[in-house]
Design a protein around this motif. Structure first.
Motif, PDB file in Angstrom:
ATOM      1  N   GLU A  78       0.718  -1.356  -0.017  1.00  0.00           N
ATOM      2  CA  GLU A  78      -0.169   0.009   0.035  1.00  0.00           C
ATOM      3  C   GLU A  78       0.846   1.387  -0.082  1.00  0.00           C
ATOM      4  O   GLU A  78       0.626   2.502  -0.649  1.00  0.00           O
ATOM      5  CB  GLU A  78      -1.044   0.012   1.237  1.00  0.00           C
ATOM      6  CG  GLU A  78      -1.781   1.199   1.277  1.00  0.00           C
ATOM      7  CD  GLU A  78      -2.618   1.066   2.497  1.00  0.00           C
ATOM      8  OE1 GLU A  78      -3.204   2.512   3.152  1.00  0.00           O
ATOM      9  OE2 GLU A  78      -3.061   0.118   3.045  1.00  0.00           O
ATOM     10  N   LEU A  79       1.844   1.150   0.781  1.00  0.00           N
ATOM     11  CA  LEU A  79       2.937   2.459   0.881  1.00  0.00           C
ATOM     12  C   LEU A  79       3.603   2.477  -0.544  1.00  0.00           C
ATOM     13  O   LEU A  79       3.774   3.572  -0.909  1.00  0.00           O
ATOM     14  CB  LEU A  79       3.950   2.148   2.052  1.00  0.00           C
ATOM     15  CG  LEU A  79       4.807   3.323   2.193  1.00  0.00           C
ATOM     16  CD1 LEU A  79       4.012   4.473   2.609  1.00  0.00           C
ATOM     17  CD2 LEU A  79       5.467   3.039   3.430  1.00  0.00           C
ATOM     18  N   LYS A  80       3.783   1.564  -1.197  1.00  0.00           N
ATOM     19  CA  LYS A  80       4.370   1.465  -2.661  1.00  0.00           C
ATOM     20  C   LYS A  80       3.527   2.255  -3.593  1.00  0.00           C
ATOM     21  O   LYS A  80       3.868   3.146  -4.335  1.00  0.00           O
ATOM     22  CB  LYS A  80       4.623   0.087  -3.160  1.00  0.00           C
ATOM     23  CG  LYS A  80       5.841  -0.371  -2.642  1.00  0.00           C
ATOM     24  CD  LYS A  80       6.007  -1.875  -3.424  1.00  0.00           C
ATOM     25  CE  LYS A  80       6.880  -2.718  -2.640  1.00  0.00           C
ATOM     26  NZ  LYS A  80       6.982  -4.097  -3.306  1.00  0.00           N
ATOM     27  N   ASN A  81       2.256   2.041  -3.296  1.00  0.00           N
ATOM     28  CA  ASN A  81       1.279   2.486  -4.266  1.00  0.00           C
ATOM     29  C   ASN A  81       0.963   4.076  -3.830  1.00  0.00           C
ATOM     30  O   ASN A  81       0.806   4.545  -4.941  1.00  0.00           O
ATOM     31  CB  ASN A  81      -0.012   1.638  -4.033  1.00  0.00           C
ATOM     32  CG  ASN A  81       0.000   0.143  -4.742  1.00  0.00           C
ATOM     33  OD1 ASN A  81       0.846  -0.075  -5.632  1.00  0.00           O
ATOM     34  ND2 ASN A  81      -0.888  -0.591  -4.202  1.00  0.00           N
ATOM     35  N   ARG A  82       1.097   4.480  -2.804  1.00  0.00           N
ATOM     36  CA  ARG A  82       1.057   5.733  -2.454  1.00  0.00           C
ATOM     37  C   ARG A  82       2.131   6.469  -3.229  1.00  0.00           C
ATOM     38  O   ARG A  82       1.956   7.790  -3.472  1.00  0.00           O
ATOM     39  CB  ARG A  82       0.920   5.745  -0.910  1.00  0.00           C
ATOM     40  CG  ARG A  82      -0.438   5.585  -0.164  1.00  0.00           C
ATOM     41  CD  ARG A  82      -0.214   5.807   1.260  1.00  0.00           C
ATOM     42  NE  ARG A  82      -1.469   5.211   1.855  1.00  0.00           N
ATOM     43  CZ  ARG A  82      -1.725   5.320   3.057  1.00  0.00           C
ATOM     44  NH1 ARG A  82      -0.908   5.985   3.914  1.00  0.00           N
ATOM     45  NH2 ARG A  82      -2.816   4.952   3.713  1.00  0.00           N
ATOM     46  N   TYR A  83       3.480   5.983  -2.675  1.00  0.00           N
ATOM     47  CA  TYR A  83       4.523   6.797  -3.490  1.00  0.00           C
ATOM     48  C   TYR A  83       4.454   6.786  -5.164  1.00  0.00           C
ATOM     49  O   TYR A  83       4.913   7.727  -5.818  1.00  0.00           O
ATOM     50  CB  TYR A  83       5.727   6.310  -3.058  1.00  0.00           C
ATOM     51  CG  TYR A  83       6.070   6.718  -1.561  1.00  0.00           C
ATOM     52  CD1 TYR A  83       6.327   8.064  -1.264  1.00  0.00           C
ATOM     53  CD2 TYR A  83       6.104   5.938  -0.610  1.00  0.00           C
ATOM     54  CE1 TYR A  83       6.522   8.639  -0.131  1.00  0.00           C
ATOM     55  CE2 TYR A  83       6.387   6.370   0.581  1.00  0.00           C
ATOM     56  CZ  TYR A  83       6.418   7.788   0.961  1.00  0.00           C
ATOM     57  OH  TYR A  83       6.719   8.273   2.189  1.00  0.00           O
TER      58      TYR A  83
END
Length: 117
Positions: A78-83
């Protein structure tokens, strides 16, 4: 913002000179390949977006930190997708527009004042 203090907190589990890490952030060559990528990965997983904006220029975020080779090492997914979203939206759409507006204002001899509210 004290970058050195942030780096000391991020790398509490490694014996590494914070001045070396600061040097990496400023373009000094790596001693071991991948150290800069690891530094950026830790920053992405540990700092919020607004802290990153205070530490780095938009250009550095776009050209170095939000590269796919750094983002793929971020966990969780999810953090990858946010960045990835930040790279796509903020850096490819919003900030180029802001740069054009500021350039227009600067070249147009226009009285323009930024206000805080």
């Amino acid at each position: 913002m004290d970058k050195k203090r942030i780096l000391q907190k991020l790398f509490w589990d490694r014996i590494i000179d914070p001045d070396y890490l600061l040097g990496l952030m400023e373009g000094m060559p790596e001693r071991i390949p991948g150290e800069k990528t690891d530094l950026y990965r830790r920053l992405l997983t540990s700092c919020d977006w607004y802290t990153l904006l205070q530490i780095f220029s938009i250009q550095t975020l776009k050209d170095e930190i939000l590269k796919e080779e750094v983002i793929v090492r971020v966990f969780p997914e999810e953090l990858k997708n946010r960045y990835r979203y930040a790279r796509k939206y903020y850096l490819n759409k919003l900030y180029p527009f802001q740069d054009e507006v500021l350039k227009f204002i600067q070249t147009g001899n226009t009285n323009f004042y930024l206000t805080g509210g």
